[in-house]
Design a protein around this motif. Structure first.
Motif, short mmCIF file in Angstrom:
data_model
loop_
_atom_site.label_atom_id
_atom_site.label_comp_id
_atom_site.label_asym_id
_atom_site.label_seq_id
_atom_site.Cartn_x
_atom_site.Cartn_y
_atom_site.Cartn_z
N LEU A 242 34.94 45.75 24.95
CA LEU A 242 33.82 46.05 25.84
C LEU A 242 34.30 46.46 27.23
O LEU A 242 33.63 47.26 27.90
CB LEU A 242 32.87 44.86 25.92
CG LEU A 242 32.07 44.57 24.65
CD1 LEU A 242 31.18 43.35 24.84
CD2 LEU A 242 31.22 45.78 24.25
N ALA A 243 35.44 45.93 27.66
CA ALA A 243 35.99 46.34 28.95
C ALA A 243 36.34 47.83 28.94
O ALA A 243 36.06 48.56 29.89
CB ALA A 243 37.23 45.50 29.28
N PHE B 80 32.08 42.29 30.34
CA PHE B 80 32.87 43.51 30.54
C PHE B 80 34.22 43.24 31.22
O PHE B 80 34.93 44.18 31.56
CB PHE B 80 32.08 44.53 31.35
CG PHE B 80 30.82 44.99 30.66
CD1 PHE B 80 30.87 45.51 29.38
CD2 PHE B 80 29.59 44.91 31.30
CE1 PHE B 80 29.71 45.95 28.73
CE2 PHE B 80 28.43 45.35 30.67
CZ PHE B 80 28.49 45.86 29.38
N SER C 113 35.06 50.07 26.84
CA SER C 113 33.79 50.80 26.72
C SER C 113 33.14 50.97 28.10
O SER C 113 32.63 52.05 28.43
CB SER C 113 32.84 50.07 25.78
OG SER C 113 33.35 50.03 24.46
N HIS C 114 33.16 49.90 28.88
CA HIS C 114 32.57 49.95 30.22
C HIS C 114 33.31 50.94 31.10
O HIS C 114 32.69 51.74 31.84
CB HIS C 114 32.63 48.55 30.84
CG HIS C 114 31.90 48.42 32.15
ND1 HIS C 114 32.54 48.55 33.37
CD2 HIS C 114 30.59 48.20 32.43
CE1 HIS C 114 31.65 48.41 34.33
NE2 HIS C 114 30.47 48.20 33.80
N ASN C 115 34.64 50.94 31.04
CA ASN C 115 35.44 51.87 31.83
C ASN C 115 35.17 53.32 31.42
O ASN C 115 35.02 54.20 32.27
CB ASN C 115 36.92 51.54 31.66
CG ASN C 115 37.81 52.46 32.48
OD1 ASN C 115 37.82 52.40 33.71
ND2 ASN C 115 38.55 53.32 31.80
#
Length: 356
Positions: free
Chosen positions: A319-320, A302, A322-324
């Motif tokens: 994915l970074a 992430f 998406s994580h945020n």
């Protein structure tokens, strides 16, 4: 201002604020000590005036620093919004060729069917004219049996058995093609729409279906999609476009993982997407049969700009972001379990009630 620059500015300002507060605390302690030592009224008055002047200066400084901090926070939010929109546009760009192909395929067979119907229309009209002529001959004394024999010949020569089977098929296929194009365009419209800036109740199953539709050209050649969506899933308070982007990022990663694993063997993998309801949250599971995530890089999955893909094949932002979106903007949870050589399952949990 980049997101990293904004974060650095905020950290710097917060350190300054702490230092200024510490200075004021030291001065206050000194004043209290002087008072306790029975300092003369004149000295105490002088000290209080000095302290008041310092406090005023520091208060004004703190006010300005807080204004800068608030501005930096606003810049950070704006940067994050721009980053998300840029990533969305990047996704649209990557999907554009596939979407064009998805639209072109039904458009082509609609065109072929229209050409077929145009050609057979003249044949059908010729057959109708001939049948009309034969029916009129009955009034002129031709026997019904003779007319019936001629009609049979005309029907056979006009290949009516073939036409009555193929014409409905052509119409049905054309209708299906139009519906397919409509679905793709509608899905693209919903995905690309900026969406609300405030969380509103949304149909999460519909968001999933829309995302799968626009990404169809990404997965159709490498995997089968299996949807198991809870029909009783309650509406979820969320930013629909951002949640859709988060799901799309995970879905595309799944496609890439399966392609990498099956490269050259012609086999298709499986991507299973399911939704589930719980008393206080909903859960989405996106499971793939790709090559899995190596254990030594799982902690970095992430991280912004982290990618294992070759140059030009990934920015490391998917994915970074998406994580945020899931954890910071929706106070949810984005997690995964993975087994090398077997596949990965990403799990999204979104609360049903707003959390502060």
């Amino acid at each position: 201002m980049s997101e990293n620059d904004a974060q650095a500015t905020i950290t710097k300002l917060q350190a300054k604020l702490k230092a200024q507060q510490k200075t004021i605390d030291v001065l206050m302690d000194a004043a209290e000590q002087r008072s306790a030592q029975k300092t003369s009224p004149l000295e105490l008055l002088s000290l209080n005036i000095s302290l008041e002047r310092v406090v005023q200066q520091k208060t004004e400084f703190l006010r300005k620093q807080r204004e800068e901090l608030n501005k930096a926070l606003q810049d950070l939010k704006l940067t994050q919004a721009r980053l998300l929109q840029a990533q969305k546009l990047e996704s649209v760009g990557q999907l554009a060729a596939g979407i064009a192909h998805e639209i072109n395929t039904p458009a082509q067979f609609i065109g072929s069917n229209i050409s077929f119907l145009r050609d057979v229309f003249s044949d059908v009209m010729g057959l109708v004219d001939s049948l009309e002529h034969e029916l009129l001959s009955i009034t002129e004394g031709t026997s019904v049996a003779e007319v019936g024999r001629k009609v049979e010949i005309l029907m056979e020569e006009g290949d009516w058995d073939y036409l009555k089977e193929e014409i409905p098929k052509a119409l049905l296929q054309s209708n299906e093609g139009i519906n397919r194009i409509t679905a793709i365009v509608q899905a693209m419209k919903e995905f690309s729409h900026p969406g609300s800036k405030e969380k509103v109740l949304n149909d999460l199953n519909k968001i999933i279906e829309t995302t799968v539709t626009i990404a169809s050209n990404e997965w159709k050649y490498c995997a089968e999609i299996r949807l198991d969506l809870d029909p009783e899933l309650p509406p979820v308070p969320c930013l629909a476009d951002e949640v859709g982007q988060a799901i799309l990022n995970i879905l595309i990663n799944a496609c890439h993982a399966i392609t990498e694993k099956n490269q050259g063997n012609g086999e298709k993998g499986l991507i299973a997407i399911s939704s589930h309801r719980f008393p206080d949250h909903v859960k989405i599971c996106i499971e793939d049969t790709g090559n899995g995530i190596p254990e030594n890089i799982r902690e970095r999955v992430f991280d912004p700009f982290f990618t294992t893909k070759g140059v030009g094949k990934g920015t490391g932002q998917g994915l970074a972001i998406s994580h945020n979106v899931i954890e910071k903007k929706h106070k949810g949870v984005l997690s995964f379990v993975s087994e090398v050589g077997k596949g990965t399952t990403f799990t999204i949990q979104l609360p049903l009630n707003e959390r502060e």
